[in-house]
Design an enzyme around this catalytic site. Structure first.
Site, mmCIF file in Angstrom:
data_model
loop_
_atom_site.group_PDB
_atom_site.id
_atom_site.type_symbol
_atom_site.label_atom_id
_atom_site.label_comp_id
_atom_site.label_asym_id
_atom_site.label_seq_id
_atom_site.Cartn_x
_atom_site.Cartn_y
_atom_site.Cartn_z
ATOM 1 C CE LYS A 161 70.756 -20.853 -21.983
ATOM 2 N NZ LYS A 161 71.049 -21.126 -20.585
ATOM 3 C CD GLU A 190 74.166 -20.789 -15.915
ATOM 4 O OE1 GLU A 190 74.062 -21.946 -16.361
ATOM 5 O OE2 GLU A 190 75.240 -20.165 -15.846
ATOM 6 N NE ARG A 246 69.410 -30.513 -24.132
ATOM 7 C CZ ARG A 246 69.708 -29.628 -23.184
ATOM 8 N NH1 ARG A 246 69.890 -30.003 -21.948
ATOM 9 N NH2 ARG A 246 69.826 -28.358 -23.492
HETATM 10 P P1 ATP Z 1 71.668 -24.608 -23.073
HETATM 11 O O1 ATP Z 1 72.220 -25.989 -23.052
HETATM 12 O O2 ATP Z 1 70.950 -24.247 -24.326
HETATM 13 O O3 ATP Z 1 72.643 -23.561 -22.653
HETATM 14 P P2 ATP Z 1 70.690 -24.952 -20.443
HETATM 15 O O4 ATP Z 1 70.173 -26.305 -20.185
HETATM 16 O O5 ATP Z 1 72.048 -24.707 -19.952
HETATM 17 O O6 ATP Z 1 70.512 -24.614 -21.981
HETATM 18 P P3 ATP Z 1 69.256 -23.642 -18.365
HETATM 19 O O7 ATP Z 1 68.968 -22.220 -18.195
HETATM 20 O O8 ATP Z 1 70.190 -24.291 -17.411
HETATM 21 O O9 ATP Z 1 69.761 -23.827 -19.853
HETATM 22 O O10 ATP Z 1 67.923 -24.477 -18.453
HETATM 23 C C1 ATP Z 1 66.822 -24.351 -17.587
HETATM 24 C C2 ATP Z 1 66.015 -25.604 -17.639
HETATM 25 O O11 ATP Z 1 65.570 -25.855 -18.971
HETATM 26 C C3 ATP Z 1 66.836 -26.811 -17.216
HETATM 27 O O12 ATP Z 1 66.066 -27.561 -16.294
HETATM 28 C C4 ATP Z 1 67.056 -27.556 -18.499
HETATM 29 O O13 ATP Z 1 67.140 -28.936 -18.264
HETATM 30 C C5 ATP Z 1 65.844 -27.186 -19.334
HETATM 31 N N1 ATP Z 1 66.133 -27.301 -20.760
HETATM 32 C C6 ATP Z 1 67.113 -26.672 -21.445
HETATM 33 N N2 ATP Z 1 67.128 -27.073 -22.734
HETATM 34 C C7 ATP Z 1 66.117 -27.967 -22.868
HETATM 35 C C8 ATP Z 1 65.611 -28.756 -23.960
HETATM 36 N N3 ATP Z 1 66.153 -28.692 -25.184
HETATM 37 N N4 ATP Z 1 64.557 -29.569 -23.729
HETATM 38 C C9 ATP Z 1 64.002 -29.642 -22.507
HETATM 39 N N5 ATP Z 1 64.422 -28.939 -21.444
HETATM 40 C C10 ATP Z 1 65.478 -28.116 -21.609
HETATM 41 MG MG MG Z 2 72.170 -25.404 -17.708
#
Ligand code: ATP
Ligand code: MG
Length: 584
Positions: free
Chosen positions: A295, A47, A285
């Site tokens: 974030k 995102e 994760r």
């Molecule tokens: P945050 O929770 O930090 O805001 P997010 O998951 O909302 O991160 P996205 O931009 O939606 O951020 O993530 C893109 C991809 O990265 C998704 O498929 C998500 O599952 C993966 N991702 C995010 N954080 C992790 C992590 N700590 N370990 C593995 N994959 C991750």
């Molecule tokens: Mg997300």
């Protein structure tokens, strides 16, 4: 901490990548054999609402790595369905970062870069179909009533009074929503999965919202839309439109999978897709000790001025790690080492640092830096004279040649390479004591010297060390090894050294789980995460280019800062020390 080690060990086992097994079995069974399409199509779906962090690197390596290893392709897809939080700046940095990590979404001249917002019209048409087929309805409850009627875990929800609204009425309302005739929150489009869906034990199946009204400007579609599809609705459809084979995501989406499957099955029934549709698989994760990764918390560090920006070298963002000096290869190596599993756990920060050391040790040219300088004077060395010394660029790769630097009467050594009163087993410089002569120490790649005395200032601080040198002891010359000394230290010539700013970075938090158990992560900030020193470097370092990495002997790995270095005047960041100084 033994727990971390167990997790790391388990993740390192080759069998731990269960996703490989799934991909291999799909290939073997020919499940996804489709004309003109590769056997594996994965996607990384960020995102665009922030900077990528080391957790995202795991997902990037998993998705792009599987595509690479099985002759497939991985799409980069921006999941840009939330107009309020998304910006072009984030799109740009994400593209840049994934490329920097070493991955490409191009295949045979086609760029597989997609935006969920490009599917808005298709998503809308599918929603009209769901309404017509009785699988969705416009709900006009207030947000409070909707929340209340959803029930709780263990308590079934209550049907909305609008659930039985005739399809043609819902359709007319939905079209009016699109036309902009309602305010935010006045109506919402919800899926109707089954008659008793509001009693489903899975909260995500209780008539999930699929469209909402948002009068907001979108960074790509501008003001064309005032209704936006929800993530859970957009994601499976985007996957199916792009012919994704395995849709890989983190474990928190496990409870969303039934809706994913229902939606694609229902739309297939409606003629929008053909079997086989993508399938979702979840993995754990990445959590790294001594870091926070959310974030929101990273934004707080930036907004409160605790760090200098998203690319501050102490940040776990990929732009931060890049500026800190991490290589793309070291991050890929790290991701391989931690593996992929369904077990939640914490990976120790030392695993990331170890990957960096293992990547840089064979690559990084060696150099000399004195970080905490103390003057050394060779009293019997002729004033104004300069003798060339040489040292290999890399001790294990003689073919990389040598570096040269002069030795002169005045040198810089490290403050802790001298002790007025030596402690037991101290072999570096100390002065004569009683009848005993001062210590003999080799100036690395130079001469053997003997300490003859030292100077102090009015405050009693040692300001210079005096030595005499032995002319026939020069490293590499015949007979030089007849001098047996236990101390061997690095130095730079005070006459020719490059004076440079060096930033000694350390972990940002002192607590291995700064935000664990709801703790205030700001309370665990490491006050010593950055120390700036004025150092003296061997003269050749003035040619260091931004992003060029070195091993400063005895100190660790350093990089010329990509932002603040100017030609002839590099600023260095310590990436990591030579050994893990955090082991307890
Ligand atoms: P945050 O929770 O930090 O805001 P997010 O998951 O909302 O991160 P996205 O931009 O939606 O951020 O993530 C893109 C991809 O990265 C998704 O498929 C998500 O599952 C993966 N991702 C995010 N954080 C992790 C992590 N700590 N370990 C593995 N994959 C991750
Ligand atoms: Mg997300």
């Amino acid at each position: 901490m033994s727990n971390d080690k167990n997790n790391t060990a388990a993740a390192n086992a080759p069998s731990s990548n269960f996703l490989r097994a799934i991909v291999e079995s799909d290939i073997a069974s020919g499940n996804y054999r489709r004309d003109g399409l590769p056997p594996v199509i994965t996607r990384f779906p960020p995102e665009p609402n922030g900077y990528l962090h080391i957790g995202h690197a795991k997902s990037i390596c998993v998705n792009f790595g599987l595509a690479r290893d099985y002759n497939g392709v991985c799409h980069l897809r921006f999941d840009d369905t939330n107009p309020a939080k998304e910006e072009q700046e984030y799109v740009d940095t994400i593209i840049d970062t994934v490329k920097w990590l070493g991955f490409s979404w191009e295949q045979n001249g086609t760029s597989h870069l997609y935006y969920a917002s490009d599917y808005f019209e298709q998503l809308y048409q599918m929603a009209e179909y769901l309404i017509t087929a009785g699988y969705a309805y416009v709900d006009s409850q207030s947000a409070e009533d909707m929340a209340k009627n959803r029930g709780n875990f263990g308590t079934p929800g209550t049907n909305s009074a609008f659930r039985s609204r005739p399809a043609d009425e819902s359709l007319a309302l939905f079209r009016d929503m699109r036309a902009g005739n309602y305010k935010d929150g006045e109506h919402i489009l919800r899926a109707k999965i089954s008659e008793d869906a509001m009693a489903s034990p899975n909260m995500n199946m209780r008539d999930p919202a699929i469209y909402r009204i948002r009068h907001a400007h979108h960074h790509r579609t501008g003001d064309a839309w005032c209704i936006y599809p929800m993530y859970d609705y957009t994601h499976p459809i985007s996957d199916a439109l792009e012919n994704i084979t395995q849709s890989l995501c983190t474990l928190e989406f496990q409870d969303h999978r039934p809706f994913y499957d229902w939606l694609l099955a229902t739309l297939t029934e409606g003629g929008f897709f053909k079997q086989p549709v993508p399938r979702q698989y979840e993995f754990s994760r990445l959590n790294l000790t001594y870091l926070v990764m959310s974030k929101r918390k990273l934004r707080q560090l930036v907004d409160d001025g605790i760090v200098s920006g998203w690319d501050d070298p102490r940040m776990p963002t990929l732009v931060g790690l890049r500026r800190r000096g991490y290589t793309p290869e070291s991050i890929q190596l790290f991701c391989e080492r931690i593996g992929v599993s369904k077990a939640d756990g914490w990976i120790d920060m030392s695993t990331l640092e170890g990957s960096l050391r293992d990547d840089l040790d064979p690559k990084a040219p060696r150099a000399t830096a004195v970080l905490r300088p103390l003057k050394l004077i060779i009293d019997n060395f002729p004033e104004g004279e300069s003798i060339e010394c040489t040292s290999p660029v890399h001790p294990h790769f003689p073919e990389r040649g040598v570096r040269t630097f002069p030795i002169t009467k005045h040198l810089w050594i490290e403050q802790d390479d001298f002790m007025e009163v030596p402690s037991k087993g101290y072999f570096r410089f100390f002065p004569p004591i009683g009848d005993a002569p001062g210590s003999r120490v080799r100036l690395r790649h130079g001469y053997v010297t003997e300490c003859t005395g030292y100077d102090k200032d009015a405050d009693g601080k040692v300001v210079a060390v005096h030595v005499k040198y032995f002319e026939d002891s020069k490293s590499g010359t015949e007979g030089s090894n007849t001098y047996k000394v236990k101390g061997n230290i690095h130095w730079v010539s005070a006459e020719t050294a490059l004076k440079a700013e060096v930033r000694l970075y350390d972990r940002l938090f002192t607590d291995p789980q700064p935000d664990g158990g709801g703790k205030d992560f700001l309370a665990a900030l490491n006050p010593n995460a950055l120390e700036v020193v004025t150092a003296y470097l061997e003269p050749g370092m003035s040619a260091a280019q931004p992003d060029q990495r070195f091993q400063f002997e005895r100190h660790g790995y350093f990089v010329a800062d990509r932002v603040d270095s100017v030609a002839g005047k590099p600023v260095f960041n310590r990436v990591t020390t030579l050994k893990d100084s955090w082991v307890k």
